[in-house]
Write a protein that holds these residues in place. Structure first.
Motif, PDB file in Angstrom:
ATOM      1  N   LEU A   1     104.052  48.997  21.984  1.00 28.60           N
ATOM      2  CA  LEU A   1     102.670  48.527  22.040  1.00 28.60           C
ATOM      3  C   LEU A   1     102.481  47.183  21.352  1.00 28.60           C
ATOM      4  N   ARG A   2     103.481  46.738  20.606  1.00 27.52           N
ATOM      5  CA  ARG A   2     103.385  45.401  20.016  1.00 27.52           C
ATOM      6  C   ARG A   2     103.592  44.312  21.062  1.00 27.52           C
ATOM      7  N   ARG A   3     104.121  44.710  22.225  1.00 30.26           N
ATOM      8  CA  ARG A   3     104.298  43.754  23.311  1.00 30.26           C
ATOM      9  C   ARG A   3     103.077  43.782  24.228  1.00 30.26           C
ATOM     10  N   LYS A   4     102.984  42.800  25.077  1.00 29.93           N
ATOM     11  CA  LYS A   4     101.887  42.717  26.038  1.00 29.93           C
ATOM     12  C   LYS A   4     102.326  43.432  27.309  1.00 29.93           C
ATOM     13  N   LEU A   5     102.013  44.720  27.387  1.00 27.51           N
ATOM     14  CA  LEU A   5     102.435  45.546  28.512  1.00 27.51           C
ATOM     15  C   LEU A   5     101.445  45.423  29.657  1.00 27.51           C
ATOM     16  N   ASN A   6     101.971  45.487  30.879  1.00 30.03           N
ATOM     17  CA  ASN A   6     101.091  45.485  32.035  1.00 30.03           C
ATOM     18  C   ASN A   6     100.638  46.903  32.352  1.00 30.03           C
ATOM     19  N   LEU A   7      99.806  47.036  33.378  1.00 28.34           N
ATOM     20  CA  LEU A   7      99.218  48.344  33.689  1.00 28.34           C
ATOM     21  C   LEU A   7     100.282  49.347  34.119  1.00 28.34           C
ATOM     22  N   ALA A   8     101.275  48.911  34.880  1.00 35.49           N
ATOM     23  CA  ALA A   8     102.334  49.832  35.328  1.00 35.49           C
ATOM     24  C   ALA A   8     103.134  50.360  34.145  1.00 35.49           C
ATOM     25  N   GLU A   9     103.452  49.496  33.197  1.00 36.02           N
ATOM     26  CA  GLU A   9     104.217  49.928  32.030  1.00 36.02           C
ATOM     27  C   GLU A   9     103.408  50.879  31.164  1.00 36.02           C
ATOM     28  N   LEU A  10     102.114  50.604  31.006  1.00 32.41           N
ATOM     29  CA  LEU A  10     101.272  51.506  30.221  1.00 32.41           C
ATOM     30  C   LEU A  10     101.102  52.854  30.921  1.00 32.41           C
ATOM     31  N   THR A  11     101.025  52.836  32.237  1.00 29.20           N
ATOM     32  CA  THR A  11     100.910  54.095  32.972  1.00 29.20           C
ATOM     33  C   THR A  11     102.163  54.942  32.814  1.00 29.20           C
ATOM     34  N   ALA A  12     103.331  54.295  32.850  1.00 28.52           N
ATOM     35  CA  ALA A  12     104.581  55.023  32.639  1.00 28.52           C
ATOM     36  C   ALA A  12     104.639  55.619  31.231  1.00 28.52           C
ATOM     37  N   LEU A  13     104.179  54.846  30.237  1.00 31.75           N
ATOM     38  CA  LEU A  13     104.124  55.370  28.871  1.00 31.75           C
ATOM     39  C   LEU A  13     103.159  56.542  28.769  1.00 31.75           C
ATOM     40  N   GLU A  14     102.029  56.434  29.459  1.00 35.25           N
ATOM     41  CA  GLU A  14     101.037  57.505  29.415  1.00 35.25           C
ATOM     42  C   GLU A  14     101.607  58.806  29.979  1.00 35.25           C
ATOM     43  N   ILE A  15     102.363  58.702  31.059  1.00 34.66           N
ATOM     44  CA  ILE A  15     102.964  59.907  31.646  1.00 34.66           C
ATOM     45  C   ILE A  15     103.970  60.521  30.690  1.00 34.66           C
ATOM     46  N   THR A  16     104.809  59.682  30.072  1.00 36.95           N
ATOM     47  CA  THR A  16     105.813  60.180  29.126  1.00 36.95           C
ATOM     48  C   THR A  16     105.151  60.854  27.932  1.00 36.95           C
ATOM     49  N   LEU A  17     104.139  60.217  27.377  1.00 43.56           N
ATOM     50  CA  LEU A  17     103.447  60.791  26.224  1.00 43.56           C
ATOM     51  C   LEU A  17     102.677  62.048  26.599  1.00 43.56           C
ATOM     52  N   GLY A  18     102.103  62.062  27.811  1.00 47.84           N
ATOM     53  CA  GLY A  18     101.391  63.256  28.244  1.00 47.84           C
ATOM     54  C   GLY A  18     102.309  64.462  28.347  1.00 47.84           C
ATOM     55  N   ASP A  19     103.513  64.255  28.881  1.00 49.46           N
ATOM     56  CA  ASP A  19     104.481  65.353  28.942  1.00 49.46           C
ATOM     57  C   ASP A  19     104.883  65.812  27.543  1.00 49.46           C
ATOM     58  N   ALA A  20     105.043  64.839  26.624  1.00 52.99           N
ATOM     59  CA  ALA A  20     105.422  65.189  25.248  1.00 52.99           C
ATOM     60  C   ALA A  20     104.315  65.982  24.566  1.00 52.99           C
ATOM     61  N   ILE A  21     103.058  65.608  24.781  1.00 57.17           N
ATOM     62  CA  ILE A  21     101.942  66.333  24.172  1.00 57.17           C
ATOM     63  C   ILE A  21     101.853  67.755  24.733  1.00 57.17           C
ATOM     64  N   PHE A  22     102.057  67.886  26.026  1.00 62.22           N
ATOM     65  CA  PHE A  22     102.037  69.229  26.626  1.00 62.22           C
ATOM     66  C   PHE A  22     103.141  70.096  26.023  1.00 62.22           C
ATOM     67  N   GLU A  23     104.323  69.507  25.835  1.00 65.38           N
ATOM     68  CA  GLU A  23     105.429  70.260  25.235  1.00 65.38           C
ATOM     69  C   GLU A  23     105.126  70.609  23.779  1.00 65.38           C
ATOM     70  N   LEU A  24     104.510  69.676  23.051  1.00 64.60           N
ATOM     71  CA  LEU A  24     104.146  69.958  21.664  1.00 64.60           C
ATOM     72  C   LEU A  24     103.177  71.129  21.577  1.00 64.60           C
ATOM     73  N   HIS A  25     102.205  71.177  22.475  1.00 62.20           N
ATOM     74  CA  HIS A  25     101.255  72.277  22.447  1.00 62.20           C
ATOM     75  C   HIS A  25     101.923  73.609  22.764  1.00 62.20           C
ATOM     76  N   THR A  26     102.947  73.604  23.601  1.00 64.46           N
ATOM     77  CA  THR A  26     103.632  74.864  23.886  1.00 64.46           C
ATOM     78  C   THR A  26     104.369  75.378  22.658  1.00 64.46           C
ATOM     79  N   TYR A  27     104.746  74.492  21.766  1.00 64.85           N
ATOM     80  CA  TYR A  27     105.368  74.923  20.516  1.00 64.85           C
ATOM     81  C   TYR A  27     104.336  75.365  19.481  1.00 64.85           C
ATOM     82  N   LEU A  28     103.199  74.709  19.438  1.00 65.31           N
ATOM     83  CA  LEU A  28     102.276  74.876  18.326  1.00 65.31           C
ATOM     84  C   LEU A  28     101.102  75.787  18.616  1.00 65.31           C
ATOM     85  N   GLU A  29     100.726  75.956  19.871  1.00 64.37           N
ATOM     86  CA  GLU A  29      99.518  76.720  20.195  1.00 64.37           C
ATOM     87  C   GLU A  29      99.840  78.197  20.260  1.00 64.37           C
ATOM     88  N   PRO A  30      99.156  79.046  19.500  1.00 61.00           N
ATOM     89  CA  PRO A  30      99.429  80.488  19.543  1.00 61.00           C
ATOM     90  C   PRO A  30      98.727  81.159  20.701  1.00 61.00           C
TER      91      PRO A  30
END
Length: 407
Positions: free
Chosen positions: A207-236
């Motif tokens: 994020l310190r770089r000037k990312l374009n919309l495609a790069e930010l969208t790819a990051l959003e997908i990666t982070l979204g999958d990571a958040i979903f996986e985190l919730h499967t570990y943490l949510e009872p």
């Protein structure tokens, strides 16, 4: 005396310039335009015309030679004829070679037309009531004004979309860092926590770089999958009797003094280390959709329930039985909100902007800091407005409470 040369003197004229000249040679509209407004629109949409900020600066200098703030009109004089030295002086001493290069780009883009005299000089002559000028024709700024306005609106919309995407990715990164930090303190410690922490750090570096919309969208997908996986570990699940009672919370916060073998704990409760979500989002939504709230869709909470209960013990004292599910927390929150001076409209706005579970988590965190907030209703509205824009998550509030208790 009505003849005005349109062929540049000693210059090649390609088809693109001819097309622009033909377009600008049409009758000008009677409605005048603000020359500074068209410059602002062009500055915003300059990338669409492959222009740099220096090109726009040279165009601004040319436009400044037109008297008044208006371009166009039935008696418009749109040809300016300053010398190269005069233009360079107005550009704060820009070299003449640099100025001519930027002028050439403006001509190629069709924003300026050259009206050269037979001897190549720039001047104006009056023949009675008629004035003939040779120099730079600014008529494309008038004839293409609507086009520039549409391009500027599109550029502003794209910039706003890019900013929203960047803010969403930044918020998701902070949530991953907070959830990974909280997960690392639990008795069952899978190796994935380091991976999530590394992902958060690498995303911060990206994020310190000037990312374009495609790069930010790819990051959003990666982070979204990571958040979903985190919730499967943490949510009872609702039937899990997790360590959320008072004594078990004490055990969690004082785990640094325990000598319990964590490997034994991991063997005794493997299912509690990775359990399914109790209330899932719309299966048609992406995992990152929870960061763009909607009034007609209920999204996943941004913080797991055990994280909320570990950071917010005060909410448990208002319940007759242990809180073991999000439904229990929502019911208690409905009772607590009017007791905290929060109006029904403010509470409904919070639920619509954040989601019911996220609003309950925020209310629990506010209850922990009850004496530190002057107006709970106004504070909740402020957080709700930020959540409606996708700029808020409860994980930062909860981690701040956990850090404060640990000190």
């Amino acid at each position: 005396m009505g003849y005005i040369p349109v062929t540049p003197f000693r210059r090649t004229l390609d088809a693109a310039v001819l097309a622009h000249q033909s377009y600008a040679s049409r009758d000008l509209p009677c409605d005048a335009i603000d020359k500074w407004q068209v410059l602002r629109d062009l500055a915003t949409a300059r990338e669409a015309y492959e222009l740099s900020d220096r090109d726009i600066t040279v165009l601004q200098a040319l436009v400044s030679f037109s008297p008044g703030a208006i371009l166009g009109g039935p008696e418009a004089g749109l040809v300016v004829y300053p010398s190269n030295q005069t233009i360079c002086d107005r550009l704060n001493g820009m070299p003449s070679s640099t100025m001519r290069r930027h002028l050439s780009r403006l001509v190629q883009a069709g924003l300026v037309l050259r009206r050269d005299s037979p001897n190549g000089k720039r001047f104006a002559r009056r023949y009675g009531a008629e004035k003939v000028a040779f120099g730079f024709d600014l008529s494309p700024l008038v004839t293409r004004f609507d086009e520039f306005k549409v391009a500027a609106d599109a550029a502003r919309h794209a910039a706003a979309e890019l900013q929203r995407k960047r803010q969403t990715v930044s918020l998701m990164r902070r949530d991953i860092a907070n959830l990974a930090e909280f997960g690392a303190t639990l008795p069952c410690v899978p190796a994935q926590w380091d991976r999530f922490s590394d992902l958060a750090r690498l995303t911060a570096r990206d994020l310190r770089r000037k990312l374009n919309l495609a790069e930010l969208t790819a990051l959003e997908i990666t982070l979204g999958d990571a958040i979903f996986e985190l919730h499967t570990y943490l949510e009872p699940t609702e039937t899990d009797e997790m360590g959320i009672s008072e004594s078990q919370n004490e055990q969690h916060h004082q785990n640094s003094n325990k000598e319990t073998d964590k490997s034994d704990l991991a063997e005794n409760m493997p299912e509690n280390c990775r359990v399914p979500l109790t209330e899932k989002a719309n299966p048609h939504d992406t995992p990152s959709a929870q960061y763009t709230q909607s009034s007609d869709t209920e999204y996943l909470p941004k913080s797991p329930l055990n994280m909320v209960l570990s950071a917010c013990r005060e909410i448990q004292t208002y319940s007759e039985r242990p809180i073991r599910s999000w439904r229990d927390l929502e019911v208690i929150s409905e009772t607590i909100s009017p007791m905290m001076g929060i109006t029904p409209s403010a509470w409904n706005h919070a639920k619509q902007s954040m989601g019911r579970q996220e609003a309950a988590a925020v209310l629990s965190a506010m209850l922990e800091r009850f004496t530190e907030v002057r107006s709970h209703g106004a504070y909740l509205r402020h957080l709700s407005d930020k959540a409606a824009l996708g700029l808020f998550s409860s994980s930062s509030m909860l981690m701040a409470l956990l850090h404060r208790e640990a000190t």
